[in-house]
Design a protein around this motif. Structure first.
Motif, PDB file in Angstrom:
ATOM      1  N   GLU A 144     -36.042  -3.534 -14.547  1.00 13.58           N
ATOM      2  CA  GLU A 144     -35.502  -3.702 -13.200  1.00 13.58           C
ATOM      3  C   GLU A 144     -35.663  -5.161 -12.779  1.00 13.58           C
ATOM      4  O   GLU A 144     -36.594  -5.856 -13.206  1.00 13.58           O
ATOM      5  CB  GLU A 144     -36.222  -2.809 -12.185  1.00 13.58           C
ATOM      6  CG  GLU A 144     -35.974  -1.327 -12.359  1.00 13.58           C
ATOM      7  CD  GLU A 144     -34.543  -0.902 -12.034  1.00 13.58           C
ATOM      8  OE1 GLU A 144     -33.801  -1.696 -11.408  1.00 13.58           O
ATOM      9  OE2 GLU A 144     -34.176   0.219 -12.410  1.00 13.58           O
ATOM     10  N   ILE A 145     -34.741  -5.602 -11.932  1.00 16.80           N
ATOM     11  CA  ILE A 145     -34.826  -6.926 -11.321  1.00 16.80           C
ATOM     12  C   ILE A 145     -35.473  -6.769  -9.948  1.00 16.80           C
ATOM     13  O   ILE A 145     -35.095  -5.905  -9.170  1.00 16.80           O
ATOM     14  CB  ILE A 145     -33.425  -7.544 -11.160  1.00 16.80           C
ATOM     15  CG1 ILE A 145     -32.852  -7.918 -12.530  1.00 16.80           C
ATOM     16  CG2 ILE A 145     -33.464  -8.767 -10.264  1.00 16.80           C
ATOM     17  CD1 ILE A 145     -31.428  -8.440 -12.458  1.00 16.80           C
ATOM     18  N   ASP A 146     -36.472  -7.605  -9.669  1.00 22.52           N
ATOM     19  CA  ASP A 146     -37.050  -7.640  -8.327  1.00 22.52           C
ATOM     20  C   ASP A 146     -36.245  -8.581  -7.439  1.00 22.52           C
ATOM     21  O   ASP A 146     -35.985  -8.295  -6.282  1.00 22.52           O
ATOM     22  CB  ASP A 146     -38.501  -8.129  -8.375  1.00 22.52           C
ATOM     23  CG  ASP A 146     -39.415  -7.121  -9.029  1.00 22.52           C
ATOM     24  OD1 ASP A 146     -39.215  -5.913  -8.834  1.00 22.52           O
ATOM     25  OD2 ASP A 146     -40.329  -7.540  -9.760  1.00 22.52           O
ATOM     26  N   ALA A 147     -35.874  -9.739  -8.003  1.00 17.62           N
ATOM     27  CA  ALA A 147     -35.131 -10.729  -7.220  1.00 17.62           C
ATOM     28  C   ALA A 147     -34.332 -11.628  -8.141  1.00 17.62           C
ATOM     29  O   ALA A 147     -34.738 -11.909  -9.272  1.00 17.62           O
ATOM     30  CB  ALA A 147     -36.092 -11.563  -6.373  1.00 17.62           C
ATOM     31  N   ALA A 148     -33.183 -12.069  -7.642  1.00 13.77           N
ATOM     32  CA  ALA A 148     -32.371 -13.074  -8.324  1.00 13.77           C
ATOM     33  C   ALA A 148     -31.905 -14.045  -7.244  1.00 13.77           C
ATOM     34  O   ALA A 148     -31.164 -13.658  -6.340  1.00 13.77           O
ATOM     35  CB  ALA A 148     -31.183 -12.440  -9.039  1.00 13.77           C
ATOM     36  N   ALA A 149     -32.378 -15.276  -7.310  1.00 10.16           N
ATOM     37  CA  ALA A 149     -32.078 -16.259  -6.269  1.00 10.16           C
ATOM     38  C   ALA A 149     -31.336 -17.440  -6.866  1.00 10.16           C
ATOM     39  O   ALA A 149     -31.726 -17.963  -7.919  1.00 10.16           O
ATOM     40  CB  ALA A 149     -33.373 -16.726  -5.608  1.00 10.16           C
ATOM     41  N   LYS A 150     -30.259 -17.846  -6.182  1.00 13.45           N
ATOM     42  CA  LYS A 150     -29.468 -18.994  -6.627  1.00 13.45           C
ATOM     43  C   LYS A 150     -29.641 -20.135  -5.638  1.00 13.45           C
ATOM     44  O   LYS A 150     -29.587 -19.930  -4.428  1.00 13.45           O
ATOM     45  CB  LYS A 150     -27.996 -18.627  -6.723  1.00 13.45           C
ATOM     46  CG  LYS A 150     -27.110 -19.753  -7.249  1.00 13.45           C
ATOM     47  CD  LYS A 150     -25.644 -19.374  -7.190  1.00 13.45           C
ATOM     48  CE  LYS A 150     -25.071 -19.532  -5.817  1.00 13.45           C
ATOM     49  NZ  LYS A 150     -25.012 -20.923  -5.324  1.00 13.45           N
ATOM     50  N   PHE A 151     -29.874 -21.332  -6.135  1.00  6.85           N
ATOM     51  CA  PHE A 151     -29.924 -22.526  -5.301  1.00  6.85           C
ATOM     52  C   PHE A 151     -29.132 -23.612  -6.016  1.00  6.85           C
ATOM     53  O   PHE A 151     -29.578 -24.148  -7.024  1.00  6.85           O
ATOM     54  CB  PHE A 151     -31.367 -22.974  -5.059  1.00  6.85           C
ATOM     55  CG  PHE A 151     -31.473 -24.150  -4.133  1.00  6.85           C
ATOM     56  CD1 PHE A 151     -31.255 -23.987  -2.774  1.00  6.85           C
ATOM     57  CD2 PHE A 151     -31.771 -25.409  -4.616  1.00  6.85           C
ATOM     58  CE1 PHE A 151     -31.341 -25.072  -1.914  1.00  6.85           C
ATOM     59  CE2 PHE A 151     -31.851 -26.495  -3.769  1.00  6.85           C
ATOM     60  CZ  PHE A 151     -31.647 -26.328  -2.408  1.00  6.85           C
ATOM     61  N   HIS A 152     -27.917 -23.890  -5.510  1.00  6.06           N
ATOM     62  CA  HIS A 152     -26.994 -24.819  -6.161  1.00  6.06           C
ATOM     63  C   HIS A 152     -26.756 -24.376  -7.608  1.00  6.06           C
ATOM     64  O   HIS A 152     -26.291 -23.283  -7.843  1.00  6.06           O
ATOM     65  CB  HIS A 152     -27.494 -26.261  -6.050  1.00  6.06           C
ATOM     66  CG  HIS A 152     -27.556 -26.752  -4.636  1.00  6.06           C
ATOM     67  ND1 HIS A 152     -26.437 -26.920  -3.864  1.00  6.06           N
ATOM     68  CD2 HIS A 152     -28.603 -27.083  -3.844  1.00  6.06           C
ATOM     69  CE1 HIS A 152     -26.780 -27.356  -2.665  1.00  6.06           C
ATOM     70  NE2 HIS A 152     -28.093 -27.446  -2.618  1.00  6.06           N
ATOM     71  N   ILE A 159     -34.630 -15.534 -11.818  1.00  6.41           N
ATOM     72  CA  ILE A 159     -34.624 -14.075 -11.922  1.00  6.41           C
ATOM     73  C   ILE A 159     -36.037 -13.619 -12.253  1.00  6.41           C
ATOM     74  O   ILE A 159     -36.679 -14.194 -13.154  1.00  6.41           O
ATOM     75  CB  ILE A 159     -33.673 -13.578 -13.045  1.00  6.41           C
ATOM     76  CG1 ILE A 159     -32.256 -14.112 -12.834  1.00  6.41           C
ATOM     77  CG2 ILE A 159     -33.668 -12.063 -13.124  1.00  6.41           C
ATOM     78  CD1 ILE A 159     -31.337 -13.868 -14.019  1.00  6.41           C
ATOM     79  N   ASN A 160     -36.531 -12.609 -11.549  1.00  8.51           N
ATOM     80  CA  ASN A 160     -37.801 -12.014 -11.971  1.00  8.51           C
ATOM     81  C   ASN A 160     -37.729 -10.504 -11.829  1.00  8.51           C
ATOM     82  O   ASN A 160     -36.934  -9.966 -11.054  1.00  8.51           O
ATOM     83  CB  ASN A 160     -39.000 -12.608 -11.209  1.00  8.51           C
ATOM     84  CG  ASN A 160     -38.902 -12.410  -9.725  1.00  8.51           C
ATOM     85  OD1 ASN A 160     -38.811 -11.297  -9.253  1.00  8.51           O
ATOM     86  ND2 ASN A 160     -38.911 -13.489  -8.975  1.00  8.51           N
TER      87      ASN A 160
END
Length: 197
Positions: free
Chosen positions: A3-11, A16-17
């Motif tokens: 499962e993915i806990d979070a996927a964050a994009k910055f530019h 992904i964790n």
């Protein structure tokens, strides 16, 4: 299971964790398969308090540099186990599953619907400077959007302190009958009393 806990994009960066569990083996590596990748680094065997019942150190974390700033649609996470197996998961599917269990996305959608309700022609965006090259006024193409921010920016119409609205706008500029007020800063939400009742 993974499962993915979070996927964050910055530019151009993507983080992904999450966690991975296989009953008969352990995770030794993880890759992200997508055409739009310039650099990839992953850590596995990280402590993950959310799945302690499955065993210790089930967590993983990925850092990705992409050649574009868009979110990587169509990617796959490939998990490599200690017994030589490879398990692939569709990234979009994992993200959809994660979002389905989080009420924030639904709440944000309802918030946008409310702001776009008929009858409101103008919008005051407090703290809406495009600090990350994101101009949120584009979400409201049918409104006359005025951005007030403490610092100048490409999309800022009025530079000033939001606590001093009356010194920046004539009395009656913003009325609840025709205006929605959108505060990008939590600290500014108490300013609603400054708008004419």
């Amino acid at each position: 299971m993974a499962e993915i806990d979070a996927a964050a994009k910055f530019h151009d960066f993507l983080y992904i964790n999450g966690w991975f569990h296989c009953p008969d083996s352990s995770l030794v590596a993880v890759n992200f398969e997508h055409l739009d990748i310039e650099f990839f680094r992953a850590e596995v065997g990280l402590p993950h308090g959310g799945v302690l019942a499955l065993g210790p150190d089930k967590g993983f974390r990925c850092q990705i540099i992409k050649s574009t700033s868009s979110f990587p649609a169509g990617g796959r996470l490939i998990f490599h186990t200690s017994d030589g197996k490879q398990v692939a998961y569709d990234f979009d599917e994992m993200m959809s599953r994660r979002l389905a269990n989080v009420s924030t996305a639904e709440l944000h959608g309802r918030f946008l619907q409310r702001l776009q309700a008929p009858g409101f022609s103008t919008m005051l965006d407090i703290g809406g400077r495009a600090r990350s090259a994101v101009d949120r006024s584009a979400l409201f193409p049918h409104h006359e959007v005025t951005v007030l921010d403490i610092a100048p920016g490409d999309n800022v119409h009025v530079v000033g302190d939001a606590h001093q609205l009356s010194s920046h706008f004539p009395a009656g500029s913003w009325t609840p009958r025709r205006t929605r007020c959108f505060c990008a800063d939590d600290g500014a939400r108490g300013l609603m009393s400054a708008i004419e009742p």
